[in-house]
Scaffold this motif. Structure first.
Motif, PDB file in Angstrom:
ATOM      1  N   LEU A   1     -29.294 -26.454  43.545  1.00 32.93           N
ATOM      2  CA  LEU A   1     -28.080 -26.422  43.228  1.00 32.93           C
ATOM      3  C   LEU A   1     -27.413 -27.879  42.907  1.00 32.93           C
ATOM      4  N   PRO A   2     -26.741 -27.853  41.902  1.00 37.78           N
ATOM      5  CA  PRO A   2     -25.985 -29.296  41.411  1.00 37.78           C
ATOM      6  C   PRO A   2     -25.233 -29.774  42.571  1.00 37.78           C
ATOM      7  N   SER A   3     -25.061 -30.985  42.904  1.00 37.02           N
ATOM      8  CA  SER A   3     -24.171 -31.300  43.988  1.00 37.02           C
ATOM      9  C   SER A   3     -22.543 -31.438  43.698  1.00 37.02           C
ATOM     10  N   GLU A   4     -22.230 -31.121  42.195  1.00 31.53           N
ATOM     11  CA  GLU A   4     -20.812 -31.062  41.989  1.00 31.53           C
ATOM     12  C   GLU A   4     -20.424 -29.933  42.494  1.00 31.53           C
ATOM     13  N   LYS A   5     -19.316 -30.055  43.016  1.00 28.37           N
ATOM     14  CA  LYS A   5     -18.371 -28.853  43.835  1.00 28.37           C
ATOM     15  C   LYS A   5     -18.333 -27.893  42.714  1.00 28.37           C
ATOM     16  N   GLN A   6     -17.764 -28.061  41.681  1.00 24.32           N
ATOM     17  CA  GLN A   6     -17.405 -26.899  40.621  1.00 24.32           C
ATOM     18  C   GLN A   6     -18.637 -26.461  39.723  1.00 24.32           C
ATOM     19  N   SER A   7     -19.748 -26.971  40.219  1.00 20.17           N
ATOM     20  CA  SER A   7     -20.967 -26.668  39.195  1.00 20.17           C
ATOM     21  C   SER A   7     -21.216 -25.126  39.428  1.00 20.17           C
ATOM     22  N   VAL A   8     -21.056 -24.560  40.634  1.00 17.20           N
ATOM     23  CA  VAL A   8     -21.262 -22.978  40.721  1.00 17.20           C
ATOM     24  C   VAL A   8     -19.994 -22.210  41.332  1.00 17.20           C
ATOM     25  N   SER A   9     -19.944 -20.956  41.202  1.00 17.19           N
ATOM     26  CA  SER A   9     -18.865 -20.530  41.816  1.00 17.19           C
ATOM     27  C   SER A   9     -19.116 -20.081  43.250  1.00 17.19           C
ATOM     28  N   CYS A  10     -17.815 -19.908  43.705  1.00 18.01           N
ATOM     29  CA  CYS A  10     -18.187 -19.396  45.174  1.00 18.01           C
ATOM     30  C   CYS A  10     -18.877 -18.040  45.319  1.00 18.01           C
ATOM     31  N   GLY A  11     -18.420 -17.245  44.357  1.00 16.47           N
ATOM     32  CA  GLY A  11     -19.121 -15.884  44.397  1.00 16.47           C
ATOM     33  C   GLY A  11     -20.685 -15.812  44.269  1.00 16.47           C
ATOM     34  N   PHE A  12     -21.166 -16.795  43.471  1.00 17.69           N
ATOM     35  CA  PHE A  12     -22.525 -16.827  43.265  1.00 17.69           C
ATOM     36  C   PHE A  12     -23.099 -17.474  44.662  1.00 17.69           C
ATOM     37  N   LEU A  13     -22.337 -18.499  45.205  1.00 13.41           N
ATOM     38  CA  LEU A  13     -22.904 -19.060  46.662  1.00 13.41           C
ATOM     39  C   LEU A  13     -23.043 -17.869  47.820  1.00 13.41           C
ATOM     40  N   ILE A  14     -21.980 -17.069  47.858  1.00 13.49           N
ATOM     41  CA  ILE A  14     -21.846 -16.062  48.711  1.00 13.49           C
ATOM     42  C   ILE A  14     -23.298 -15.115  48.467  1.00 13.49           C
ATOM     43  N   LYS A  15     -23.390 -14.753  47.213  1.00 10.80           N
ATOM     44  CA  LYS A  15     -24.473 -13.905  46.877  1.00 10.80           C
ATOM     45  C   LYS A  15     -25.901 -14.479  47.266  1.00 10.80           C
ATOM     46  N   LEU A  16     -25.755 -15.623  47.276  1.00 10.57           N
ATOM     47  CA  LEU A  16     -27.175 -16.342  47.555  1.00 10.57           C
ATOM     48  C   LEU A  16     -27.158 -16.367  49.050  1.00 10.57           C
ATOM     49  N   LEU A  17     -25.902 -16.473  49.821  1.00  9.64           N
ATOM     50  CA  LEU A  17     -26.118 -16.381  51.109  1.00  9.64           C
ATOM     51  C   LEU A  17     -26.481 -14.991  51.697  1.00  9.64           C
ATOM     52  N   LYS A  18     -25.790 -13.808  50.883  1.00 10.92           N
ATOM     53  CA  LYS A  18     -26.085 -12.477  51.464  1.00 10.92           C
ATOM     54  C   LYS A  18     -27.611 -12.388  51.033  1.00 10.92           C
ATOM     55  N   SER A  19     -28.351 -12.793  50.004  1.00 13.38           N
ATOM     56  CA  SER A  19     -29.619 -12.663  49.959  1.00 13.38           C
ATOM     57  C   SER A  19     -30.410 -13.383  50.855  1.00 13.38           C
ATOM     58  N   SER A  20     -29.859 -14.557  51.420  1.00 11.09           N
ATOM     59  CA  SER A  20     -30.595 -15.279  52.397  1.00 11.09           C
ATOM     60  C   SER A  20     -30.689 -14.653  53.773  1.00 11.09           C
ATOM     61  N   VAL A  21     -29.735 -13.698  54.023  1.00 13.46           N
ATOM     62  CA  VAL A  21     -29.764 -13.031  55.309  1.00 13.46           C
ATOM     63  C   VAL A  21     -30.811 -11.921  55.100  1.00 13.46           C
ATOM     64  N   SER A  22     -30.702 -11.231  54.121  1.00 10.61           N
ATOM     65  CA  SER A  22     -31.509 -10.237  53.758  1.00 10.61           C
ATOM     66  C   SER A  22     -33.148 -10.407  53.883  1.00 10.61           C
ATOM     67  N   PHE A  23     -33.368 -11.630  53.144  1.00 12.44           N
ATOM     68  CA  PHE A  23     -34.724 -12.051  53.039  1.00 12.44           C
ATOM     69  C   PHE A  23     -35.232 -13.138  54.208  1.00 12.44           C
ATOM     70  N   GLU A  24     -34.163 -13.243  55.240  1.00 18.00           N
ATOM     71  CA  GLU A  24     -34.425 -14.090  56.513  1.00 18.00           C
ATOM     72  C   GLU A  24     -35.008 -15.546  56.078  1.00 18.00           C
ATOM     73  N   CYS A  25     -34.008 -16.298  55.302  1.00 15.75           N
ATOM     74  CA  CYS A  25     -34.358 -17.463  54.959  1.00 15.75           C
ATOM     75  C   CYS A  25     -34.244 -18.500  55.919  1.00 15.75           C
ATOM     76  N   GLY A  26     -34.758 -19.647  55.714  1.00 16.34           N
ATOM     77  CA  GLY A  26     -34.682 -20.676  57.088  1.00 16.34           C
ATOM     78  C   GLY A  26     -33.055 -21.076  57.069  1.00 16.34           C
ATOM     79  N   GLU A  27     -32.932 -21.502  58.351  1.00 21.52           N
ATOM     80  CA  GLU A  27     -31.614 -22.177  58.874  1.00 21.52           C
ATOM     81  C   GLU A  27     -31.269 -22.964  57.887  1.00 21.52           C
ATOM     82  N   GLU A  28     -32.110 -23.978  57.643  1.00 20.27           N
ATOM     83  CA  GLU A  28     -31.471 -25.255  56.725  1.00 20.27           C
ATOM     84  C   GLU A  28     -30.795 -24.654  55.350  1.00 20.27           C
ATOM     85  N   GLU A  29     -31.445 -23.501  54.462  1.00 20.30           N
ATOM     86  CA  GLU A  29     -30.924 -23.044  53.479  1.00 20.30           C
ATOM     87  C   GLU A  29     -29.409 -22.334  53.685  1.00 20.30           C
TER      88      GLU A  29
END
Length: 580
Positions: free
Chosen positions: A280-308
């Motif tokens: 993920l690019p470090s710039e705040k506006q580089s990705v949408s909030c919706g995309f980040l939340i989808k990643l977070l939902k998937s990280s919960v489903s796939f039991e990703c690490g705490e750091e991610e």
């Protein structure tokens, strides 16, 4: 794209294929058998030795060790196997060979293996292959991607001849090119992401992202890293590329999917997801909030690490005001007390508060912060109403905890808070009287709209104290409106009128408490008496029209309309008003 190489020399015949045998149809008897895997090639030494230094060494060794009519040599580890060797052999015989993006890597690596260099003969196969790569393949957008994909099957040979690096450079150079100069074909099936000054017929600035989504995650990461290193591509376009890749490669990315496959697939998806988070690019506006939340939902489903998960929570907290209620409905892992992960939403709110405090320390605009807080307050009000409706195991403590985190945020009104409280009381009828009072205190009755007030005074789920306060402040607002605090103010201060209202309410609640053991019909009658006494105290000598019926999509049905009649005072009631 294909390319034919034809070298004129003494031709011994035609190389024919028959089952696992390859032989040259010629009057000259073959004198060497080259075994590649399970295929035998019956060939002649002269054309092979004139092109390949490796075959020279192998045949010389074989001839010295044993004498036979046909010398046999084995090369089981040649890149590309029998098909690649056959093309090299045809080249040695001066036959025409067809090259394209799909076989060029195999043939180039096989030529390197056979040591078909210029030092052996001018215009040898390695040289011909380099000419073909540089003049044709690497100039083509899609051929460069195909070749890059093919290099994975030929490590370490493809890496030794730097095919992967050259493909990466070619792809990155084209991706960073001015879209106005793009004149080749590309895949694009989405809404065009155009610079403001461009029209719909122009090439979009993210024209390249769908083609790169075909790459494996390791190659995709290398390509994106090369593009970012070279520069010339906006962070927003990099973010778009990551989102397209995730949507194509992660099952259930668009909709949270709990039906995970076997453990091996889960581990693969987990690794892919963690890699995308790291990109993920470090710039705040580089990705949408919706995309980040989808990643977070998937990280919960796939039991990703705490750091991610922490990184995603931090990034979401930076722009939580862009989210919607549906985004926050994140399924909890199986075996938990609740169906939805409420703790993670609490974490997101904490991250948002932390980020706004940091902006305050940097003297950022108060208007921007207040606008963000107002949007988040509205978001959380809607979330609490929805989670109260669908989550039967939502505790009063958790409901209050989340609501209190945004209680000081500016709001135009407290209608959203009221809807959330009403939905919680409706869907959780078994909570105690104390819990009802605690949850109702989250709402500032002075900041309800007239429509919400009309609905609330008929709401039997609300504690009597709250109903009385609403009626009282409606009367105060009608008579002393200029002296009230503005509706968007932060928090509230206690006033004499509020204390007086609570005093009246407490008195009436004491009266109704003594009747707790009466029948339901008696309780209803008692409540009517209490309400009459309250109206008598609030509206002296005034005729007030009732408020109309109000209904809300997030609240229960309004029982109709409420009409207040004029106060019919008696001497005894007048004496009570005087004494109070």
């Amino acid at each position: 794209m294909s390319f034919k190489i034809l070298v004129h020399m003494v031709c011994f015949g035609i190389l024919l294929s028959l089952a696992v045998f390859r032989y040259v149809a010629t009057e000259l008897a073959t004198d060497v058998v080259v075994i590649v895997g399970d295929v035998k090639f019956h060939l002649h030494k002269f054309p092979l030795l004139s092109k390949s230094a490796r075959l020279q060494k192998l045949i010389a060794t074989t001839t010295t060790d044993e004498q036979s009519d046909d010398d046999e040599i084995r090369i089981p580890d040649i890149p590309g196997g029998p098909p690649a060797f056959e093309i090299c052999a045809k080249f040695c015989y001066g036959m025409a060979v067809t090259l394209n993006a799909y076989n060029v890597v195999a043939v180039r690596c096989a030529a390197e293996y056979l040591e078909m260099y210029e030092s052996i003969e001018s215009g040898n196969l390695v040289y011909k292959m380099e000419v073909f790569l540089n003049s044709s393949v690497l100039r083509s957008w899609k051929d460069s991607i195909i070749v890059l994909q093919t290099t994975r099957s030929f490590y370490p040979w493809s890496e030794d001849v730097k095919l992967d690096v050259r493909c990466l450079e070619s792809i990155a150079l084209k991706a960073a090119m001015d879209p106005a100069r793009v004149d080749w074909s590309y895949t694009y099936n989405r809404r065009k992401l155009l610079p403001p000054e461009m029209n719909n017929n122009s090439v979009p600035r993210d024209w390249w992202v769908e083609d790169l989504a075909e790459l494996s995650i390791d190659l995709f990461k290398r390509v994106v890293s090369t593009i970012r290193r070279k520069g010339g591509v906006l962070p927003e376009v990099i973010g778009e590329a990551l989102e397209v890749y995730a949507a194509k490669r992660i099952p259930g990315f668009m909709i949270q999917n709990d039906d995970n496959d076997d453990e091996e697939d889960v581990m693969e998806q987990r690794s892919l997801l963690e890699t995308l988070v790291s990109m993920l690019p470090s710039e705040k506006q580089s990705v949408s909030c919706g995309f980040l939340i989808k990643l977070l939902k998937s990280s919960v489903s796939f039991e990703c690490g705490e750091e991610e998960r922490k990184e995603l929570s931090r990034r979401i907290g930076e722009k939580l005001e862009e989210a919607n209620v549906g985004d926050l409905l994140i399924r909890a892992p199986e075996g938990g007390e609740t169906v939805y992960d409420i703790d993670i939403v609490e974490t997101l709110i904490d991250e948002f508060v932390t980020q706004t405090e940091k902006r305050d320390e940097l003297d950022c605009s108060d208007d921007i912060n207040d606008s963000s807080k107002a949007n988040v307050a509205k978001l959380i009000d809607g979330y609490l109403a929805e989670i109260s409706r669908i989550e039967t195991n939502l505790s009063t403590t958790k409901f209050i905890t989340i609501a209190e985190k945004v209680s000081t945020f500016p709001r135009q009104s407290h209608d959203g808070v009221y809807r959330a409280i009403d939905m919680f009381l409706k869907q959780h009828p078994g909570i105690t009287k104390s819990e009802k009072k605690s949850s109702s205190r989250l709402m500032d009755c002075r900041k309800l709209s007239p429509e919400a007030c009309a609905h609330a005074v008929q709401n039997e789920r609300l504690p009597l104290r709250v109903v009385v306060q609403i009626l009282f402040f409606e009367q105060v607002r009608a008579t002393t409106k200029p002296s009230l605090p503005p509706s968007g103010s932060h928090g509230s201060s206690r006033t004499t009128t509020e204390e007086e209202c609570e005093s009246v309410t407490a008195t009436e609640e004491t009266t109704t408490t003594t009747r707790d053991k009466t029948s339901s019909s008696e309780k209803t009658k008692a409540k009517g008496v209490v309400m009459s006494r309250i109206f008598s105290k609030l509206w002296t000598g005034k005729d007030k029209d009732g408020v109309g019926d109000v209904s809300s999509s997030d609240t229960s049905e309004s029982p109709g309309s409420v009409t207040t009649v004029g106060d019919k005072s008696t001497p005894s009631t007048r004496r009570r008003r005087s004494s109070s």
